[in-house]
Scaffold this motif. Structure first.
Motif, PDB file in Angstrom:
ATOM      1  N   LEU A 133       0.853  -1.185   0.000  1.00 47.14           N
ATOM      2  CA  LEU A 133       0.000   0.000   0.000  1.00 47.14           C
ATOM      3  C   LEU A 133       0.891   1.238   0.000  1.00 47.14           C
ATOM      4  O   LEU A 133       1.784   1.380   0.851  1.00 47.14           O
ATOM      5  CB  LEU A 133      -0.907  -0.003   1.223  1.00 47.14           C
ATOM      6  CG  LEU A 133      -1.768  -1.269   1.397  1.00 47.14           C
ATOM      7  CD1 LEU A 133      -2.568  -1.189   2.684  1.00 47.14           C
ATOM      8  CD2 LEU A 133      -2.675  -1.474   0.205  1.00 47.14           C
ATOM      9  N   VAL A 134       0.656   2.134  -0.975  1.00 47.18           N
ATOM     10  CA  VAL A 134       1.543   3.289  -1.139  1.00 47.18           C
ATOM     11  C   VAL A 134       0.733   4.580  -1.242  1.00 47.18           C
ATOM     12  O   VAL A 134      -0.426   4.573  -1.653  1.00 47.18           O
ATOM     13  CB  VAL A 134       2.441   3.133  -2.389  1.00 47.18           C
ATOM     14  CG1 VAL A 134       3.313   1.893  -2.271  1.00 47.18           C
ATOM     15  CG2 VAL A 134       1.616   3.088  -3.672  1.00 47.18           C
ATOM     16  N   GLN A 135       1.399   5.683  -0.880  1.00 50.01           N
ATOM     17  CA  GLN A 135       0.796   7.009  -0.946  1.00 50.01           C
ATOM     18  C   GLN A 135       1.304   7.687  -2.229  1.00 50.01           C
ATOM     19  O   GLN A 135       2.453   8.116  -2.282  1.00 50.01           O
ATOM     20  CB  GLN A 135       1.195   7.852   0.266  1.00 50.01           C
ATOM     21  CG  GLN A 135       1.083   7.130   1.608  1.00 50.01           C
ATOM     22  CD  GLN A 135       2.320   6.302   1.955  1.00 50.01           C
ATOM     23  OE1 GLN A 135       3.324   6.323   1.259  1.00 50.01           O
ATOM     24  NE2 GLN A 135       2.238   5.558   3.042  1.00 50.01           N
ATOM     25  N   TRP A 136       0.465   7.740  -3.241  1.00 44.51           N
ATOM     26  CA  TRP A 136       0.866   8.300  -4.538  1.00 44.51           C
ATOM     27  C   TRP A 136       0.386   9.754  -4.598  1.00 44.51           C
ATOM     28  O   TRP A 136      -0.731  10.039  -5.013  1.00 44.51           O
ATOM     29  CB  TRP A 136       0.261   7.474  -5.660  1.00 44.51           C
ATOM     30  CG  TRP A 136       0.840   7.738  -7.016  1.00 44.51           C
ATOM     31  CD1 TRP A 136       0.631   8.837  -7.801  1.00 44.51           C
ATOM     32  CD2 TRP A 136       1.721   6.882  -7.759  1.00 44.51           C
ATOM     33  NE1 TRP A 136       1.320   8.721  -8.979  1.00 44.51           N
ATOM     34  CE2 TRP A 136       2.006   7.517  -8.979  1.00 44.51           C
ATOM     35  CE3 TRP A 136       2.286   5.629  -7.505  1.00 44.51           C
ATOM     36  CZ2 TRP A 136       2.826   6.964  -9.949  1.00 44.51           C
ATOM     37  CZ3 TRP A 136       3.105   5.071  -8.466  1.00 44.51           C
ATOM     38  CH2 TRP A 136       3.371   5.728  -9.682  1.00 44.51           C
ATOM     39  N   GLY A 137       1.227  10.677  -4.136  1.00 43.60           N
ATOM     40  CA  GLY A 137       0.849  12.080  -4.118  1.00 43.60           C
ATOM     41  C   GLY A 137      -0.285  12.385  -3.174  1.00 43.60           C
ATOM     42  O   GLY A 137      -1.032  13.347  -3.370  1.00 43.60           O
ATOM     43  N   ALA A 138      -0.446  11.573  -2.148  1.00 35.89           N
ATOM     44  CA  ALA A 138      -1.542  11.735  -1.205  1.00 35.89           C
ATOM     45  C   ALA A 138      -1.054  11.373   0.194  1.00 35.89           C
ATOM     46  O   ALA A 138      -0.015  10.729   0.362  1.00 35.89           O
ATOM     47  CB  ALA A 138      -2.723  10.845  -1.591  1.00 35.89           C
ATOM     48  N   ALA A 139      -1.806  11.775   1.203  1.00 45.32           N
ATOM     49  CA  ALA A 139      -1.462  11.426   2.577  1.00 45.32           C
ATOM     50  C   ALA A 139      -1.835   9.981   2.889  1.00 45.32           C
ATOM     51  O   ALA A 139      -1.191   9.321   3.710  1.00 45.32           O
ATOM     52  CB  ALA A 139      -2.156  12.376   3.546  1.00 45.32           C
ATOM     53  N   GLU A 140      -2.890   9.491   2.227  1.00 41.61           N
ATOM     54  CA  GLU A 140      -3.392   8.145   2.479  1.00 41.61           C
ATOM     55  C   GLU A 140      -2.803   7.154   1.474  1.00 41.61           C
ATOM     56  O   GLU A 140      -2.273   7.533   0.432  1.00 41.61           O
ATOM     57  CB  GLU A 140      -4.918   8.120   2.373  1.00 41.61           C
ATOM     58  CG  GLU A 140      -5.618   9.090   3.298  1.00 41.61           C
ATOM     59  CD  GLU A 140      -5.653  10.512   2.749  1.00 41.61           C
ATOM     60  OE1 GLU A 140      -5.375  10.701   1.534  1.00 41.61           O
ATOM     61  OE2 GLU A 140      -5.950  11.429   3.514  1.00 41.61           O
ATOM     62  N   ALA A 141      -2.933   5.874   1.787  1.00 43.89           N
ATOM     63  CA  ALA A 141      -2.489   4.827   0.862  1.00 43.89           C
ATOM     64  C   ALA A 141      -3.536   4.674  -0.233  1.00 43.89           C
ATOM     65  O   ALA A 141      -4.381   3.778  -0.202  1.00 43.89           O
ATOM     66  CB  ALA A 141      -2.281   3.512   1.605  1.00 43.89           C
TER      67      ALA A 141
ATOM     68  N   GLY B 281       6.485   8.854  -1.045  1.00 45.10           N
ATOM     69  CA  GLY B 281       7.009  10.097  -1.589  1.00 45.10           C
ATOM     70  C   GLY B 281       8.498  10.244  -1.339  1.00 45.10           C
ATOM     71  O   GLY B 281       9.239  10.747  -2.196  1.00 45.10           O
ATOM     72  N   ALA B 282       8.976   9.799  -0.166  1.00 46.84           N
ATOM     73  CA  ALA B 282      10.406   9.863   0.128  1.00 46.84           C
ATOM     74  C   ALA B 282      11.188   8.931  -0.790  1.00 46.84           C
ATOM     75  O   ALA B 282      12.312   9.250  -1.197  1.00 46.84           O
ATOM     76  CB  ALA B 282      10.648   9.499   1.591  1.00 46.84           C
ATOM     77  N   GLU B 283      10.597   7.784  -1.136  1.00 47.93           N
ATOM     78  CA  GLU B 283      11.251   6.866  -2.081  1.00 47.93           C
ATOM     79  C   GLU B 283      11.411   7.539  -3.447  1.00 47.93           C
ATOM     80  O   GLU B 283      12.476   7.467  -4.062  1.00 47.93           O
ATOM     81  CB  GLU B 283      10.443   5.588  -2.222  1.00 47.93           C
ATOM     82  CG  GLU B 283      11.009   4.617  -3.242  1.00 47.93           C
ATOM     83  CD  GLU B 283      10.178   3.355  -3.383  1.00 47.93           C
ATOM     84  OE1 GLU B 283       9.906   2.959  -4.529  1.00 47.93           O
ATOM     85  OE2 GLU B 283       9.799   2.767  -2.339  1.00 47.93           O
ATOM     86  N   MET B 284      10.371   8.192  -3.909  1.00 50.81           N
ATOM     87  CA  MET B 284      10.455   8.925  -5.170  1.00 50.81           C
ATOM     88  C   MET B 284      11.559   9.985  -5.103  1.00 50.81           C
ATOM     89  O   MET B 284      12.374  10.127  -6.017  1.00 50.81           O
ATOM     90  CB  MET B 284       9.121   9.607  -5.479  1.00 50.81           C
ATOM     91  CG  MET B 284       7.943   8.707  -5.716  1.00 50.81           C
ATOM     92  SD  MET B 284       6.462   9.742  -5.986  1.00 50.81           S
ATOM     93  CE  MET B 284       5.189   8.517  -6.181  1.00 50.81           C
ATOM     94  N   GLY B 285      11.562  10.735  -3.999  1.00 47.51           N
ATOM     95  CA  GLY B 285      12.530  11.807  -3.851  1.00 47.51           C
ATOM     96  C   GLY B 285      13.960  11.308  -3.826  1.00 47.51           C
ATOM     97  O   GLY B 285      14.867  11.945  -4.386  1.00 47.51           O
ATOM     98  N   LEU B 286      14.192  10.161  -3.188  1.00 51.15           N
ATOM     99  CA  LEU B 286      15.543   9.602  -3.157  1.00 51.15           C
ATOM    100  C   LEU B 286      15.997   9.223  -4.558  1.00 51.15           C
ATOM    101  O   LEU B 286      17.151   9.482  -4.943  1.00 51.15           O
ATOM    102  CB  LEU B 286      15.581   8.379  -2.245  1.00 51.15           C
ATOM    103  CG  LEU B 286      16.938   7.660  -2.153  1.00 51.15           C
ATOM    104  CD1 LEU B 286      18.014   8.596  -1.625  1.00 51.15           C
ATOM    105  CD2 LEU B 286      16.817   6.415  -1.278  1.00 51.15           C
ATOM    106  N   ALA B 287      15.114   8.624  -5.344  1.00 52.02           N
ATOM    107  CA  ALA B 287      15.467   8.282  -6.726  1.00 52.02           C
ATOM    108  C   ALA B 287      15.812   9.535  -7.519  1.00 52.02           C
ATOM    109  O   ALA B 287      16.741   9.529  -8.332  1.00 52.02           O
ATOM    110  CB  ALA B 287      14.311   7.524  -7.390  1.00 52.02           C
TER     111      ALA B 287
END
Length: 252
Positions: free
Chosen positions: A197-205, A233-239
């Motif tokens: 479950l991931v948060q794609w540009g949102a606070a919720e999953a 979002g942090a995973e995206m930012g690290l990439a």
């Protein structure tokens, strides 16, 4: 939320493809950053594969990275302009075939012929009728033991008395969530192996990655593993940072 007809109209519109899909990779810095930082760590163990099936390939931003990792590639998409674009874009790739479909079925794909199926950043807009149509088809086209990785909406989990209790910031389907796939996969000989479950540009999953596998005859279904990402979002930012630092894809 989006019907099959809505999706066909929307994704058939060239105005949605001004950068051919790369515009939706900017959170990672680039499509290469998205592939290396997020997609490949999740599906790398299933590649290379003899026959890869991609559902809803769009303009081929991930297709380009799948093609060198298979001996045969089949793509299906409900938008005619996407099919035409990828046929032209990958015209020199002899092992690739692109087909239009109805948004739920894949009659052009033979029974038990697929070694790995994949869909990314597309089925999030597909409601339950489309997603469950594809799940049924995967039970038919996957060879025994083969897997499918599907990126889909998780917003059904946030319905309260039929009303969505969280913002729908990215036009997600509201009748699909992780539980829906767990409920329906067994009827088609499929097991849910893992869900994230991931948060794609949102606070919720609001999104989910589901790994399905077609069971071999007589095989008992494994227990599904589930993990809620702490901060996608942090995973995206690290990439994005690493791409800028080491590959020169923008400033780190």
């Amino acid at each position: 939320m989006p019907t099959i007809a809505d999706n066909r109209w929307s994704w058939d519109n060239p105005d949605h493809w001004l950068r051919h899909g790369d515009e939706w990779s900017t959170s990672w810095g680039s499509t290469a950053g998205m592939w290396l930082g997020t997609i490949l760590p999740r599906i790398g163990g299933m590649l290379p594969a003899d026959h890869v099936l991609e559902i809803a390939f769009g303009h081929g931003r991930v297709t380009e990275l799948l093609l060198p990792r298979c001996k045969r590639y089949t793509g299906v998409d409900l938008a005619p302009t996407c099919v035409a674009f990828c046929r032209e874009r990958f015209a020199g790739v002899g092992h690739a075939a692109f087909h239009g479909n109805d948004g739920t079925s894949m009659p052009m794909v033979a029974d038990g012929s697929v070694d790995f199926a994949f869909s990314w950043d597309s089925l999030v807009h597909a409601e339950a009728d489309a997603v469950l149509g594809y799940v049924a088809e995967l039970g038919r086209v996957l060879r025994p033991g083969a897997a499918a990785f599907l990126h889909h909406s998780n917003l059904r989990a946030f319905l309260r008395d039929g009303v969505l209790a969280v913002p729908n910031v990215h036009w997600r389907a509201t009748t699909v969530d992780a539980a829906l796939l767990r409920e329906h996969a067994p009827a088609h000989g499929l097991a849910v192996v893992a869900q994230e479950l991931v948060q794609w540009g949102a606070a919720e999953a609001n999104d989910c990655f589901t790994l399905l596998r077609r069971l071999r005859p007589g095989e008992a279904a494994p227990s599904a593993r589930e993990w809620r990402h702490a901060d996608f979002g942090a995973e995206m930012g690290l990439a994005r940072i690493l791409g800028g630092l080491y590959r020169g894809e923008g400033a780190p």
